[in-house]
Scaffold this motif. Structure first.
Motif, PDB file in Angstrom:
ATOM      1  N   GLY A  85      -2.860  11.541  11.100  1.00  0.00           N
ATOM      2  CA  GLY A  85      -3.088  11.628   9.664  1.00  0.00           C
ATOM      3  C   GLY A  85      -1.850  11.977   8.856  1.00  0.00           C
ATOM      4  O   GLY A  85      -1.874  11.948   7.637  1.00  0.00           O
ATOM      5  N   SER A  86      -0.750  12.317   9.549  1.00  0.00           N
ATOM      6  CA  SER A  86       0.445  12.700   8.795  1.00  0.00           C
ATOM      7  C   SER A  86       1.615  11.816   9.218  1.00  0.00           C
ATOM      8  O   SER A  86       1.612  11.275  10.314  1.00  0.00           O
ATOM      9  CB  SER A  86       0.751  14.174   9.037  1.00  0.00           C
ATOM     10  N   PRO A  87       2.598  11.677   8.345  1.00  0.00           N
ATOM     11  CA  PRO A  87       3.717  10.793   8.661  1.00  0.00           C
ATOM     12  C   PRO A  87       4.601  11.369   9.770  1.00  0.00           C
ATOM     13  O   PRO A  87       4.845  12.580   9.794  1.00  0.00           O
ATOM     14  CB  PRO A  87       4.509  10.732   7.350  1.00  0.00           C
ATOM     15  N   LEU A  88       5.065  10.505  10.632  1.00  0.00           N
ATOM     16  CA  LEU A  88       5.967  10.929  11.707  1.00  0.00           C
ATOM     17  C   LEU A  88       7.224  11.578  11.133  1.00  0.00           C
ATOM     18  O   LEU A  88       7.752  12.546  11.676  1.00  0.00           O
ATOM     19  CB  LEU A  88       6.341   9.716  12.562  1.00  0.00           C
TER      20      LEU A  88
ATOM     21  N   PHE B 155       3.423  -7.204   6.127  1.00  0.00           N
ATOM     22  CA  PHE B 155       2.288  -6.738   6.919  1.00  0.00           C
ATOM     23  C   PHE B 155       0.986  -7.256   6.319  1.00  0.00           C
ATOM     24  O   PHE B 155       0.094  -7.710   7.032  1.00  0.00           O
ATOM     25  CB  PHE B 155       2.257  -5.210   6.959  1.00  0.00           C
ATOM     26  N   ILE B 208      -0.746   3.191   6.768  1.00  0.00           N
ATOM     27  CA  ILE B 208       0.664   3.098   7.161  1.00  0.00           C
ATOM     28  C   ILE B 208       1.550   3.262   5.931  1.00  0.00           C
ATOM     29  O   ILE B 208       2.578   3.932   5.973  1.00  0.00           O
ATOM     30  CB  ILE B 208       0.939   1.753   7.865  1.00  0.00           C
ATOM     31  N   LYS B 211       1.796   6.814   4.953  1.00  0.00           N
ATOM     32  CA  LYS B 211       2.642   7.558   5.879  1.00  0.00           C
ATOM     33  C   LYS B 211       4.102   7.107   5.796  1.00  0.00           C
ATOM     34  O   LYS B 211       4.968   7.720   6.406  1.00  0.00           O
ATOM     35  CB  LYS B 211       2.094   7.422   7.298  1.00  0.00           C
ATOM     36  N   THR B 263      -4.682  11.210   3.588  1.00  0.00           N
ATOM     37  CA  THR B 263      -5.249  10.228   4.520  1.00  0.00           C
ATOM     38  C   THR B 263      -6.748  10.450   4.701  1.00  0.00           C
ATOM     39  O   THR B 263      -7.495   9.483   4.827  1.00  0.00           O
ATOM     40  CB  THR B 263      -4.540  10.284   5.880  1.00  0.00           C
TER      41      THR B 263
END
Lengths: 268, 294
Positions: A85-88, B155, B208, B211, B263
């Protein structure tokens, strides 16, 4: 300076072997290709370690999420939720900040603040979460008949898992898992831009590409080289995963229709 | 902000924190959350448009156009998005300046690339060096939006291309049987029906995209990562009224929570949209709704 000489000097520069100083001006194409390729060693290292360890951890995590026992299921669900759920990018920054704090009180954590261990750990946890979700979905869609057949033959416990559940799970998850592997290799490019410091200019491919782009102010050469390397890497990943996928599916009826040979048609 | 904040060194505990969290810099930090949301809200439709164009091009019967559409999606998917972001920010900027240079200064004789410099005439600079600060920021932001749209458009093109192929062939044949031409079939039959097939892919893509927003930091926009790095760093009493240690971990934890919330909310919204779009469709979900209503 000949290109061969450049390759000798810089091919392992990202590991600290070879010429110490990076080229400073009048960059040749050869220098750019060699150094960016040298940086790819890091990308492959990060990706490979994370995938190999992540694969086994994800199997366990998927089983935990699929478990009836809430003590196993809830933590697994939470772990997957947090990492998916969180960005890398933020995970990397956060992990680095935490490692820096921990380092002050426990010297044990000192190596975690460098990329080779810290970033690998974050990538490993991240891919574990994504892969576990894929494997969990596959576990849920294992054909009921396979499990009933296992029960009918009296296959239970560990044998049931290694012989029936696990192969089916992998077979179903494989296309999605291939995608995840590709994305993971792409994600390795984030490492040196998210807190983890580059030590003695030993960076990854993107680090060297941006080095050249900054120095020449011309993005049209280093980045396409980088793209070429990554496309090559992606193709290798697809080939390897495709081979494994074929092996996983080899017991299934193949879609290929066998036509009678030319001579046999003629003879008839 | 509050009246008791004039001398923070005398404050302690909650009142110190309330002053600390309302400094001008923190206001900038809070505003940058809006930057992220604005970026998402602008980028999503633009990327969808790029994707739609890409998918329509890939479906085209005109070979060069279809190749163009397919190459666009293949290349962007084969290369890390971060590499694209770093490439496009400089490349787009130089491309715009180059075009303006060609138009505005036709009799300029010197080469544009001089060694490691990129030289265009002053009138072609973007934004003009005389323009105010906000123009520079707006220009940087719009470059970022365009970059995001190009990358995520590829995408989206892939998702929409798949969705267009998923619409049952019989639907299109029926349209042809009724005498609709290609354009009519496309706009009246194919496009309205494809969304339900595209939705799982698009919702995934939105996740995506969400994020990927912290990558704004790398594009030189003052986003939440920039502020978290700025505010969380070690502060000594020499330079600030609110000295504190290295608080990076706390600030990045806050960002982590922000993204988790974003999210989670998105997931819930998509569940709702999916239920809405399934209504009356010839799919399993649509059938289940029909049965439940009976």
């Amino acid at each position: 300076m000949s290109c061969l000489q450049t390759v000798q000097d810089y091919a392992l520069r990202s590991l600290g072997i070879g010429e110490r100083l990076l080229p400073r001006e009048d960059f040749t194409l050869c220098e750019q290709v060699t150094l960016i390729g040298s940086g790819m060693i890091w990308n492959i290292y990060f990706g490979l370690i994370a995938i190999v360890f992540g694969f086994f951890a994800a199997t366990g995590m998927a089983l935990a999420k699929n478990s009836q026992n809430a003590w196993l299921r809830k933590p697994a669900e939470f772990f997957i939720y947090v990492f998916r759920g969180s960005p890398l990018f933020i995970q990397m920054f956060f992990a680095y900040a935490v490692f820096v704090v921990l380092k002050q009180s426990f010297p044990f954590f000192a190596p975690f603040t460098s990329a080779w261990l810290g970033a690998t750990l974050v990538l490993f946890l991240n891919t574990t979460a994504y892969t576990a979700e894929i494997f969990y979905g596959a576990l849920q869609s294992i054909p009921k008949g396979d499990l009933e057949a296992a029960d009918a033959y009296g296959i239970t416990g560990r044998t049931r898992f290694t012989r029936i559940v696990w192969p089916s799970m992998l077979r179903l998850a494989w296309p999605a898992y291939t995608n995840e592997a590709i994305f993971l290799f792409h994600a390795t490019a984030l490492v040196f831009f998210s807190g983890f410091p580059v030590w003695a200019q030993r960076g990854d491919a993107l680090y060297y590409a941006s080095y050249f782009a900054d120095k020449t102010f011309n993005p049209f050469i280093p980045y396409p080289i980088l793209a070429g390397f990554f496309i090559l890497l992606t193709l290798v990943v697809i080939t390897i995963f495709g081979t494994i996928g074929k092996r996983l599916n080899r017991h299934l009826p193949q879609a290929v229709i066998r036509r009678p040979g030319f001579m046999r048609t003629m003879m008839r | 902000m509050f009246s008791y904040c004039t001398d923070p060194s005398t404050l302690e505990g909650f009142s110190w924190l309330s002053c600390y969290l309302t400094t001008g810099k923190h206001m900038g930090f809070y505003a940058s959350f809006l930057t992220v949301i604005v970026l998402l809200l602008i980028t999503a439709p633009v990327a969808l448009m790029f994707g739609f164009a890409g998918a329509a091009a890939a479906r085209s019967r005109f070979l060069p156009l279809s190749l163009l559409g397919k190459t666009y999606t293949a290349i962007v998917r084969g290369v890390p998005d971060i590499a694209f972001f770093m490439f496009f920010v400089i490349a787009l900027d130089q491309a715009f300046e180059y075009l303006r240079h060609k138009v505005k200064c036709p009799d300029w004789s010197e080469p544009i690339r001089q060694g490691s410099d990129f030289v265009v005439c002053t009138q072609a600079k973007l934004p003009l060096s005389t323009s105010p600060q906000w123009m520079h920021e707006a220009y940087g932001f719009s470059l970022a939006v365009l970059t995001f749209a190009i990358v995520f458009g590829a995408f989206a093109a892939n998702v929409l291309y798949g969705a267009m192929r998923a619409v049952p062939r019989a639907q299109l044949e029926t349209a042809e049987a009724y005498g609709m031409n290609q354009r009519q079939t496309f706009w009246r039959i194919l496009v309205p029906q494809m969304w339900i097939y595209a939705l799982p892919g698009l919702s995934n893509l939105w996740m995506i995209l969400v994020k990927a927003t912290p990558l704004l930091f790398l594009l030189g926009v003052e986003d939440i990562v920039y502020w978290a790095k700025e505010l969380g760093g070690l502060k000594t009493a020499r330079f600030t009224e609110y000295p504190h240690g290295n608080w990076h971990a706390i600030y990045f934890f806050a960002l982590l929570v922000f993204y988790l919330m974003l999210t989670s909310i998105s997931e819930r919204v998509f569940k709702r949209i999916s239920r809405r779009l399934s209504h009356g469709q010839a799919t399993a979900a649509g059938e289940a709704q029909r049965k439940a209503a009976q």
